[in-house]
Design an enzyme around this catalytic site. Structure first.
Site, PDB file in Angstrom:
ATOM      1  N   HIS A 121      -8.915 -42.454  41.084  1.00 46.64           N
ATOM      2  CA  HIS A 121      -8.819 -43.227  39.121  1.00 46.64           C
ATOM      3  C   HIS A 121      -9.546 -42.229  38.402  1.00 46.64           C
ATOM      4  O   HIS A 121      -9.646 -42.262  36.702  1.00 46.64           O
ATOM      5  CB  HIS A 121      -9.328 -44.694  38.840  1.00 46.64           C
ATOM      6  CG  HIS A 121     -10.649 -44.943  39.029  1.00 46.64           C
ATOM      7  ND1 HIS A 121     -11.034 -45.385  40.031  1.00 46.64           N
ATOM      8  CD2 HIS A 121     -11.348 -45.246  38.223  1.00 46.64           C
ATOM      9  CE1 HIS A 121     -12.644 -45.915  40.610  1.00 46.64           C
ATOM     10  NE2 HIS A 121     -12.535 -45.276  38.464  1.00 46.64           N
ATOM     11  N   ASN A 129      -7.131 -55.466  42.195  1.00 48.08           N
ATOM     12  CA  ASN A 129      -8.869 -54.652  40.772  1.00 48.08           C
ATOM     13  C   ASN A 129      -9.360 -55.734  41.347  1.00 48.08           C
ATOM     14  O   ASN A 129      -9.420 -56.773  41.163  1.00 48.08           O
ATOM     15  CB  ASN A 129      -8.250 -54.243  40.044  1.00 48.08           C
ATOM     16  CG  ASN A 129      -9.576 -53.499  39.391  1.00 48.08           C
ATOM     17  OD1 ASN A 129     -10.149 -53.466  39.745  1.00 48.08           O
ATOM     18  ND2 ASN A 129      -8.712 -53.265  38.417  1.00 48.08           N
ATOM     19  N   TRP A 130     -10.445 -55.401  41.960  1.00 48.16           N
ATOM     20  CA  TRP A 130     -11.864 -56.410  41.976  1.00 48.16           C
ATOM     21  C   TRP A 130     -12.008 -56.994  42.825  1.00 48.16           C
ATOM     22  O   TRP A 130     -12.423 -58.104  43.480  1.00 48.16           O
ATOM     23  CB  TRP A 130     -12.104 -57.173  40.736  1.00 48.16           C
ATOM     24  CG  TRP A 130     -11.703 -56.610  39.590  1.00 48.16           C
ATOM     25  CD1 TRP A 130     -11.679 -56.493  38.885  1.00 48.16           C
ATOM     26  CD2 TRP A 130     -13.454 -56.328  38.759  1.00 48.16           C
ATOM     27  NE1 TRP A 130     -11.931 -56.118  36.789  1.00 48.16           N
ATOM     28  CE2 TRP A 130     -13.096 -55.902  37.284  1.00 48.16           C
ATOM     29  CE3 TRP A 130     -14.438 -56.490  39.231  1.00 48.16           C
ATOM     30  CZ2 TRP A 130     -13.823 -54.798  36.759  1.00 48.16           C
ATOM     31  CZ3 TRP A 130     -15.567 -56.148  38.184  1.00 48.16           C
ATOM     32  CH2 TRP A 130     -15.483 -55.258  37.186  1.00 48.16           C
ATOM     33  N   ASP A 186      -9.155 -44.084  47.148  1.00 48.78           N
ATOM     34  CA  ASP A 186      -9.528 -44.627  45.464  1.00 48.78           C
ATOM     35  C   ASP A 186     -10.334 -42.459  46.091  1.00 48.78           C
ATOM     36  O   ASP A 186     -11.173 -43.049  45.791  1.00 48.78           O
ATOM     37  CB  ASP A 186     -10.238 -45.363  45.093  1.00 48.78           C
ATOM     38  CG  ASP A 186     -10.570 -44.899  43.598  1.00 48.78           C
ATOM     39  OD1 ASP A 186      -9.666 -43.325  43.292  1.00 48.78           O
ATOM     40  OD2 ASP A 186     -10.496 -46.175  42.806  1.00 48.78           O
ATOM     41  N   GLY A 216     -19.737 -46.948  36.318  1.00 46.70           N
ATOM     42  CA  GLY A 216     -19.972 -45.109  36.099  1.00 46.70           C
ATOM     43  C   GLY A 216     -20.881 -44.587  36.807  1.00 46.70           C
ATOM     44  O   GLY A 216     -20.625 -43.237  37.589  1.00 46.70           O
ATOM     45  N   SER A 243     -18.583 -45.174  39.616  1.00 53.00           N
ATOM     46  CA  SER A 243     -17.214 -44.533  39.875  1.00 53.00           C
ATOM     47  C   SER A 243     -17.215 -42.858  40.454  1.00 53.00           C
ATOM     48  O   SER A 243     -17.806 -42.025  40.158  1.00 53.00           O
ATOM     49  CB  SER A 243     -15.982 -44.629  39.059  1.00 53.00           C
ATOM     50  OG  SER A 243     -15.466 -45.879  39.728  1.00 53.00           O
TER      51      SER A 243
END
Lengths: 708, 708
Positions: A83, A211-212, A220, A642, A644
């Protein structure tokens, strides 16, 4: 959530509380103080190496601006999340080359594709204490605005000196509320290319639905490569450029992680609010978030009502609705998290303990007095609430566009370096893009309804916060004329304002331009007030934080600062957790991915991957103790937006995966970390390597990474 | 899923395979053969009592027709699921009395409200083998249709004799494909009243979002009461009626269940297909379901496209879309389940083993030869596929209405008892309701598009299955005239046809009526074909099943018949299971419910319940080993649609909860039970009692149930 560039509004840039095991976003320079714990937890590297940004593993760490990354080969290959490279995959896709769906693998260096415009790789070079250099001229005699300006001037001087080195990007950030400042220096790589991304059905498998969530089966990951001029200097894209040779790169671990293994992560967490005062947390959760949430519901309800039955309007506002839903989910997650852990009571108790220690000693009481801070916080809270209400005016997109364009004309009168952030030359392209995309997101009838709704909210702010000039101008024009006479609905007309001088705005008869001109004075006045308060807050909060640091030291604890976008180190272990009716075990497997596969939409892994899974063709990548191929795993490492794309390292500092998400019940960690709740989700290096090896035949990259 | 009356189309009414531990929907008469296992699993009751329908606990079991239930007091109080009394709550709600949201509690007998029209409580009285009584006249010399008619005549005679007793409802069903028949006799209670239902925020907490999911926090329970005339006879509602005194009722257990406890359930499971041949399973999953799924996607895509932008049309077709989505979810769950467990290979292996045993002995080969069955199955499969395609014609709602009305006129010419099921006098009201509600679900433009789409499907059926008369008539009329000239779009005009004679239809110029008349001959011919095949299938399948029973006996195993809506007994234990990345633990708790609470929509428990949970005010209802109040629990008991509302009993036969759902990954159990996958979800009696005691002050009912 996908822990990347989305930064949700929070209160300040503060710091962190009594650390429980595994909690902490540590400055690398703090790691020597953790040496004993790190050893006990299983680190086999010399802990001292973690403080040294000139050595592996930390000098292999990079930032993409909003995402984290790391070098994985001596030829500048950079691993991060799918992502985080998504925009570049999208940018290069075109009819016949649907890289978002099919993935992309460059056959050779020459086939690597330029990343999306503006893409950068920032290689960490230094992070040093500059508190002393920030102090000159900052005295207690300065007023708030003077103090703010002095700090800004000192900061800019430090940055300018640092950036005199070629291609260096430098920043100076406040830590512990301004009790400390660090200068972060990064090499800015300007030629970034896309080397490899798996199919979307791997890289974003599960989509918004997962997601989550846990269990998770998202691969990813993706790879950039850094390029520089043949002489090694950092230059923009050129066909003559060559792969950058980083000083260090991470070694891919020969074996993956097991349950309870030690893991660590270095990256660039964005914002946390763990060291705010109890009043700030309470205001946020009892007042600000409920208001923001209500405003979001009103917003999307109004849009849904206004667009119902109109296909074109529905499509135009779909992404706005989606974004509102995303924020709703985030607020709801944080609010229910705060409720569940009893955040207010927790903060009250922590604060009472600290303040009792302060007041038990007259000297401490004088030095760390919190009266000024508490008063400023109350004032800032009210201002935040007013701003949230008044900011709804920008939901009327043409008003927002007019304000941006006029501000642009005003800022352009200053030298580039002196302009407000967001209005420098480098910001022109994103401003143009924002003003252009209104054409795909705007219906006058809907916009007007949103403005009417916003005005109701605006009027809830106290008269002192409101803007009489703007109100008088709006009354004079009236909503009917506003929408009937403006030409800003036309994209070319709207964009043309970016090249006009302020005087042309002031002379314009376009009613939205007139409104924007009327608002300008109030906006500037409010900005001054904010700076004034900011200067005072820096003084009050840094004193308070020094008290907290002293208190921690008295207790033999080490405090880490709140996340602020600079390089941090966190460690933990691979482990699951218990929730109601479930135990979450730390690994998901390829069979679990195949079980979710529908072959459509968000659950659409490539058929080849599914076939390989059905045949249990995992090669050497299966985990013996699981008897199959792991996909994702959970750990207690402490990250936030951040982080990620941060590489996950084992006890020897070797690459074992990439952090990419948390779980919804853990978003409250931005305010208070709870080791029983908070978990980071990582994509397992074995799943990455299996995908590259078996699914995508990326042997070229594997060889370069020293795999096999 | 909510395991109630929704019966999804399946292939037949067959039977069950080698039983793993806990598997089995047993006839009560089979329980003596399970005595040893039941003892070992923990049953403390004498197993013989479970075969006796004149004794507790089994004579406390009741059916609601589509749902299961049980008596919980000597005054006719009946416990079942909230979703089983939902229609009656809705029926009694009116402005100012929103019982669906707020719940309902009668303060006294006199305040109990009549249930929705047609509500019944069927009290089990007998379930006896009538295979011998079904045999007279059924010889091998009969053709298929003759055999079918003879069996039907014998069945009707048995039912008629049984129903000569006042207020008895009797049925005769085939077990093991017609190798055995049982007559089930129930007392029909016609005065059913709603005594209590918790708030919708308890009874359907989690709504569609949590449906089929774990962890679950639904308090899916409610109470009816059976009323009879003062003389004890079963009569319709009358103010003079008095509570019915059942022979037995279940005692509420003093303590709830713990992990690994023995539990059992008696109820009325609807349909399973565990004993179909491998070819039937393969046809279903490789051919029929994919076609049905594709047809559903085409259907909802067409509706969404045709209604896009039209608010009225969108609303009109919303419930059709919702229903299609529900079926899609079910098909998807079954198909992915079949894929996951490798159903086809499993069935092939089972069948190969059985058939090898048959062919190893010439006498067995002659007696249990499967050639005829296999050929009939192939024929029935093709027919099922054609029918699915041709049934799409009824998506054109006016055509469906015209066909129903004409068929009604034809059936009315016969005595009530001889009419096709669905066209007896008692069916008039539901037919009227169906024809009326078209007005809320019909837009001519959309209907026509659906008919056009259906005709494409229809034409995929082979010419031999199609209807030349219908096609000629349709060609003659043409779609334009069909929709332009029909008056069936008007509700009064549509309903008026229910009172007209067949001759009026045949003389009508309404184009939809003409089409329906044209279809009638073909419909009747196809029904005859189906009956013909059904007679042959009964002969072939019952022989095959006798072979399977003999095979099981030779192996020392007991077979249970496939579910067919009659009373069954199942047992298991309270236990969780492992899935990818998770272990599902067997209990959820009140804190888990509160954590899901949003105060809106599907997650909106009453504030009082939330406040009690926050205060941990659980009274005596907390489970000591959990340290809190359990809400739902999971077990391995083997249930399916129709078991909804079944009381869950502990080892002593005492009430410990109500079965209400399974999990989506377990729907494949209708074809093959897997003890590692299949779980039933129960609402815990302690959560029910806590809600009644603390939230709703239902002390009157608790006292009546002997609680406290």
């Amino acid at each position: 959530m996908k822990k990347h560039a989305i930064v949700f509004g929070t209160l300040g840039l503060l710091t962190a509380m009594p650390a429980s095991a595994d909690e902490g976003m540590w400055l690398p320079s703090q790691t020597p103080r953790l040496a004993q714990t790190l050893k006990e937890q299983g680190l086999t590297l010399d802990p001292a190496t973690l403080a040294n940004l000139q050595r592996a593993p930390l000098n292999a760490i990079a930032s993409l601006g909003g995402c984290s990354a790391a070098f994985l080969s001596p030829q500048g290959l950079v691993a991060t999340n799918h992502h985080c490279v998504y925009g570049s995959i999208q940018y290069n896709s075109k009819p016949g080359h649907d890289y978002l769906t099919d993935g992309f693998l460059a056959a050779s260096f020459g086939d690597e594709l330029p990343a999306a415009p503006g893409s950068r790789i920032y290689v960490i070079e230094d992070l040093r204490d500059v508190t002393r250099e920030m102090n000159p001229g900052v005295t207690t005699r300065l007023g708030g605005l003077q103090r703010f300006d002095r700090l800004e001037a000192n900061r800019k001087a430090l940055i300018a000196a640092c950036e005199r080195q070629a291609s260096r990007r430098c920043d100076v950030r406040a830590y512990f509320g301004g009790a400390t400042y660090y200068l972060q220096q990064q090499l800015e790589i300007k030629d970034v290319r896309l080397a490899y991304a798996p199919a979307g059905g791997i890289g974003s498998f599960g989509g918004e639905t997962d997601n989550w969530m846990w269990p998770r089966h998202t691969g990813d990951f993706g790879f950039y490569r850094a390029y520089v001029a043949p002489d090694g200097s950092s230059v923009p894209f050129s066909a003559a450029n060559v792969p950058y040779k980083p000083k260090s790169w991470l070694k891919v671990a020969a074996e993956g992680v097991k349950e309870n293994d030690f893991v660590m992560v270095a990256g660039f967490p964005g914002t946390t609010s763990r060291l705010v005062t109890a009043a700030e947390a309470k205001f946020n959760f009892n007042t600000l978030y409920p208001v923001q949430q209500k405003l979001l519901y009103d917003y999307s309800d109004a849009i849904e009502k206004a667009t119902a039955g109109g296909e074109d309007a529905t499509i135009k506002y779909a992404s706005i609705i989606r974004s509102a839903d995303n924020y709703k989910k985030k607020y709801l997650g944080e609010m229910s998290g705060a409720d569940r852990i009893g955040l207010n009571a927790l903060k009250e108790a922590e604060q009472a303990e600290y303040r009792a220690w302060i007041s038990s000693d007259p000297a401490r009481s004088r030095k760390f007095d919190s009266t000024a801070l508490d008063a400023l916080v109350a004032e800032a809270n009210q201002s935040a609430l007013d701003n949230v209400r008044m900011a709804t005016l920008s939901r009327a997109q043409l008003l927002g566009a007019a304000r941006t364009a006029y501000r642009w004309s005003k800022e352009r009168q200053k030298p580039d370096a002196e302009r407000e952030s967001g209005f420098q030359d480098r910001d022109r392209l994103p401003i143009e893009q924002r003003l252009t995309q209104i054409e795909r997101r705007f219906v006058p009838k809907v916009d007007r309804l949103l403005l009417e709704q916003a005005l109701v909210e605006y009027r809830k702010a106290p008269p002192t916060s409101r803007d009489a000039t703007f109100e008088a101008k709006l009354a004079e024009i009236g909503l009917d004329r506003l929408y009937a006479e403006t030409r800003l609905g036309d994209t070319a007309a709207r964009l043309a304002w970016l090249d006009k001088g302020s005087a042309e705005f002031e002379a314009s008869s376009d009613p939205f331009i007139q409104l924007a001109v009327a608002q300008y004075g109030g906006d500037i006045a409010r900005e001054r007030q904010t700076k004034e308060r900011s200067g005072k807050l820096q003084a009050a909060r840094s004193a308070y934080m020094q008290g907290m640091l002293a208190y921690a030291q008295a207790q033999g604890r080490t405090l880490y600062p709140d996340a602020n976008g600079s390089l941090r180190f966190t460690y933990g272990k691979v482990t699951g957790k218990s929730v109601d009716g479930q135990i979450w075990t730390p690994f998901t497997t390829a069979e679990g991915l195949a079980a979710k596969q529908t072959g459509k939409g968000e659950f659409n892994a490539p058929q080849k991957a599914i076939d390989l899974i059905k045949a249990k063709d995992y090669g050497r990548w299966a985990a013996p103790e699981l008897g199959t191929l792991p996909v994702d795993f959970m750990s207690t490492v402490d990250i936030t937006n951040g982080n990620s794309g941060s590489s996950t390292l084992n006890a020897r500092g070797e690459f074992v995966g990439l952090a990419f998400d948390g779980t919804l019940d853990g978003v409250i960690a931005d305010w208070s970390y709870d080791p029983t709740i908070n978990r980071t989700i990582h994509v397992d290096s074995r799943f990455m390597l299996w995908t590259m090896d078996k699914v995508d035949n990326a042997g070229r990259l594997l060889a370069e990474m020293g795999v096999r």
